[in-house]
Design a protein around this motif. Structure first.
Motif, PDB file in Angstrom:
ATOM      1  N   ALA A  89       0.734  -1.186  -0.164  1.00  0.00           N
ATOM      2  CA  ALA A  89      -0.104  -0.026  -0.154  1.00  0.00           C
ATOM      3  C   ALA A  89       0.732   1.076  -0.075  1.00  0.00           C
ATOM      4  O   ALA A  89       0.581   2.445  -0.714  1.00  0.00           O
ATOM      5  CB  ALA A  89      -0.948   0.058   1.257  1.00  0.00           C
ATOM      6  N   LEU A  90       2.154   1.159   0.780  1.00  0.00           N
ATOM      7  CA  LEU A  90       2.722   2.288   0.663  1.00  0.00           C
ATOM      8  C   LEU A  90       3.319   2.562  -0.679  1.00  0.00           C
ATOM      9  O   LEU A  90       3.706   3.856  -1.089  1.00  0.00           O
ATOM     10  CB  LEU A  90       4.228   2.193   1.665  1.00  0.00           C
ATOM     11  N   LYS A  91       3.811   1.514  -1.562  1.00  0.00           N
ATOM     12  CA  LYS A  91       4.209   1.818  -2.715  1.00  0.00           C
ATOM     13  C   LYS A  91       3.246   2.149  -3.766  1.00  0.00           C
ATOM     14  O   LYS A  91       3.561   3.021  -4.864  1.00  0.00           O
ATOM     15  CB  LYS A  91       4.882   0.160  -3.207  1.00  0.00           C
ATOM     16  N   VAL A  92       2.068   1.619  -3.602  1.00  0.00           N
ATOM     17  CA  VAL A  92       0.927   1.932  -4.663  1.00  0.00           C
ATOM     18  C   VAL A  92       0.148   3.136  -4.630  1.00  0.00           C
ATOM     19  O   VAL A  92      -0.495   3.708  -5.298  1.00  0.00           O
ATOM     20  CB  VAL A  92      -0.050   0.827  -4.972  1.00  0.00           C
ATOM     21  N   ALA A  93       0.258   3.684  -3.201  1.00  0.00           N
ATOM     22  CA  ALA A  93      -0.544   5.032  -2.761  1.00  0.00           C
ATOM     23  C   ALA A  93      -0.121   5.993  -3.694  1.00  0.00           C
ATOM     24  O   ALA A  93       1.106   6.557  -4.050  1.00  0.00           O
ATOM     25  CB  ALA A  93      -0.203   5.648  -1.615  1.00  0.00           C
ATOM     26  N   PRO A  94      -1.148   6.709  -4.165  1.00  0.00           N
ATOM     27  CA  PRO A  94      -0.781   7.957  -5.385  1.00  0.00           C
ATOM     28  C   PRO A  94       0.106   8.980  -4.528  1.00  0.00           C
ATOM     29  O   PRO A  94      -0.173   9.341  -3.641  1.00  0.00           O
ATOM     30  CB  PRO A  94      -2.233   8.477  -5.471  1.00  0.00           C
ATOM     31  N   ASN A  95       0.916   9.583  -5.495  1.00  0.00           N
ATOM     32  CA  ASN A  95       1.874  10.697  -4.896  1.00  0.00           C
ATOM     33  C   ASN A  95       1.190  11.891  -5.656  1.00  0.00           C
ATOM     34  O   ASN A  95       1.108  12.477  -6.700  1.00  0.00           O
ATOM     35  CB  ASN A  95       3.381  10.523  -5.631  1.00  0.00           C
ATOM     36  N   ARG A  96       0.505  12.676  -4.571  1.00  0.00           N
ATOM     37  CA  ARG A  96      -0.138  13.775  -4.976  1.00  0.00           C
ATOM     38  C   ARG A  96       0.554  14.821  -5.584  1.00  0.00           C
ATOM     39  O   ARG A  96       0.003  15.556  -6.385  1.00  0.00           O
ATOM     40  CB  ARG A  96      -0.844  14.608  -3.840  1.00  0.00           C
ATOM     41  N   ARG A  97       1.866  15.011  -5.309  1.00  0.00           N
ATOM     42  CA  ARG A  97       2.507  15.869  -6.102  1.00  0.00           C
ATOM     43  C   ARG A  97       3.084  15.858  -7.193  1.00  0.00           C
ATOM     44  O   ARG A  97       3.225  16.436  -8.320  1.00  0.00           O
ATOM     45  CB  ARG A  97       3.940  16.448  -4.978  1.00  0.00           C
ATOM     46  N   TRP A 137       9.491  -2.048  10.510  1.00  0.00           N
ATOM     47  CA  TRP A 137       8.524  -1.266  11.369  1.00  0.00           C
ATOM     48  C   TRP A 137       8.539   0.217  11.556  1.00  0.00           C
ATOM     49  O   TRP A 137       7.691   0.792  11.410  1.00  0.00           O
ATOM     50  CB  TRP A 137       9.065  -1.664  12.861  1.00  0.00           C
ATOM     51  N   LYS A 138       9.632   0.910  10.855  1.00  0.00           N
ATOM     52  CA  LYS A 138       9.977   2.327  10.546  1.00  0.00           C
ATOM     53  C   LYS A 138       9.037   2.606   9.334  1.00  0.00           C
ATOM     54  O   LYS A 138       8.458   3.620   9.404  1.00  0.00           O
ATOM     55  CB  LYS A 138      11.146   2.731  10.449  1.00  0.00           C
ATOM     56  N   ALA A 139       9.120   1.700   8.399  1.00  0.00           N
ATOM     57  CA  ALA A 139       8.056   2.096   7.118  1.00  0.00           C
ATOM     58  C   ALA A 139       6.791   2.066   7.544  1.00  0.00           C
ATOM     59  O   ALA A 139       6.181   2.876   6.883  1.00  0.00           O
ATOM     60  CB  ALA A 139       8.701   1.134   6.242  1.00  0.00           C
ATOM     61  N   LEU A 140       6.385   1.007   8.305  1.00  0.00           N
ATOM     62  CA  LEU A 140       4.935   1.127   8.531  1.00  0.00           C
ATOM     63  C   LEU A 140       4.651   2.102   9.500  1.00  0.00           C
ATOM     64  O   LEU A 140       3.314   2.509   9.734  1.00  0.00           O
ATOM     65  CB  LEU A 140       4.767  -0.411   9.459  1.00  0.00           C
TER      66      LEU A 140
END
Length: 268
Positions: free
Chosen positions: A162-170, A234-237
């Protein structure tokens, strides 16, 4: 199939680790463990997708030759001791080399699932066969594992994806650098096979007095302990997840089907 479906994410769980095949069909094992992983990574890059590759803590030697300190961080020096571990390390390098696929490599310890239909489906649950003995039996108390539930792994894997595929708004695109590279997932409680057998005895109400602490097992070389440091994950999450403790996990894993199978094999 991949070209037809055009997935956003490809998760490669394919692996061959059967000891007989590892010795008798090394070329075929190499194809499954390394070449398939590399091919999927290239397909992901071609489709603009990302590749997630499942690997193992066995890429480390447990300090037997490197004298490395535990637990192993993601950047620790690898030193595979077996052919299986060697192919898994080569597969990591092959996948990571395809940078356009935004590769994510997840190293895992020994696993068990909550929906197994037989003991042989899991190296952890397979320890239950030691309980069938009618005479004194040595059980490996040398190798140290960190048995982790596949349900926990799946949850964490979904969160990383989910972190990878979340849209990058900028930038209007995926976060190419999020959850990229090597990550570790493992529950922290150590268990030898002997300790696992005793825990299974408690769960099933079976006498374990005939079991004795065994020494280093024979067979292909293996590391004694490859505890994985999960700080980066854990830091990434953004939090430290609550992972199922081994004994509670074993209690959940021995579902009705497995208990019935055990009762047939262990009628007394």
């Amino acid at each position: 199939l991949v070209l037809e479906v055009k997935p956003h994410v490809i998760v490669n769980c394919a692996v061959e680790r059967d000891p007989d095949r590892l010795e008798k069909a090394k070329d075929e094992v190499y194809v499954v463990n390394v070449e398939v992983a590399h091919t999927l990574a290239k397909l992901a890059a071609e489709l603009g997708a990302c590749i997630v590759h499942i690997s193992t803590g066995d890429v480390f030697d447990g300090g037997m030759r490197t004298k490395a300190k535990l637990p192993y961080d993601v950047g620790a020096r690898t030193r595979p001791l077996s052919y299986y571990a060697q192919t898994k390390r080569e597969s990591e390098l092959a996948v990571l080399a395809v940078t356009a696929a935004r590769p994510l490599v997840i190293r895992l310890p020994v696993l068990y699932a909550l929906d197994c239909k037989s003991f042989s489906e899991s190296a952890t649950l397979n320890v239950a066969e030691t309980l069938f003995t009618t005479s004194l039996k040595d059980v490996d108390d040398w190798s140290v594992h960190f048995p982790t539930c596949t349900a926990d792994v799946a949850t964490i894997l979904c969160q990383l994806i989910a972190l990878k595929v979340a849209p990058n708004r900028r930038r209007g695109m995926w976060h190419a650098d999020r959850a990229r590279g090597v990550y570790h997932v493992s529950q922290p409680v150590p268990m030898t096979n002997y300790a696992t057998a005793l825990a299974m005895g408690r769960v099933l109400g079976v006498d374990t007095s005939l079991l004795r602490k065994g020494q280093q097992p024979e067979g292909e070389p293996r590391p004694r302990v490859t505890q994985l440091k999960c700080t980066r994950t854990w830091k990434a999450l953004g939090h430290v997840p609550s992972l199922m403790p081994p004994e509670a996990g074993l209690r959940a894993a021995f579902n009705a089907q497995l208990r019935e199978a055990f009762a047939r094999a262990y009628p007394d």
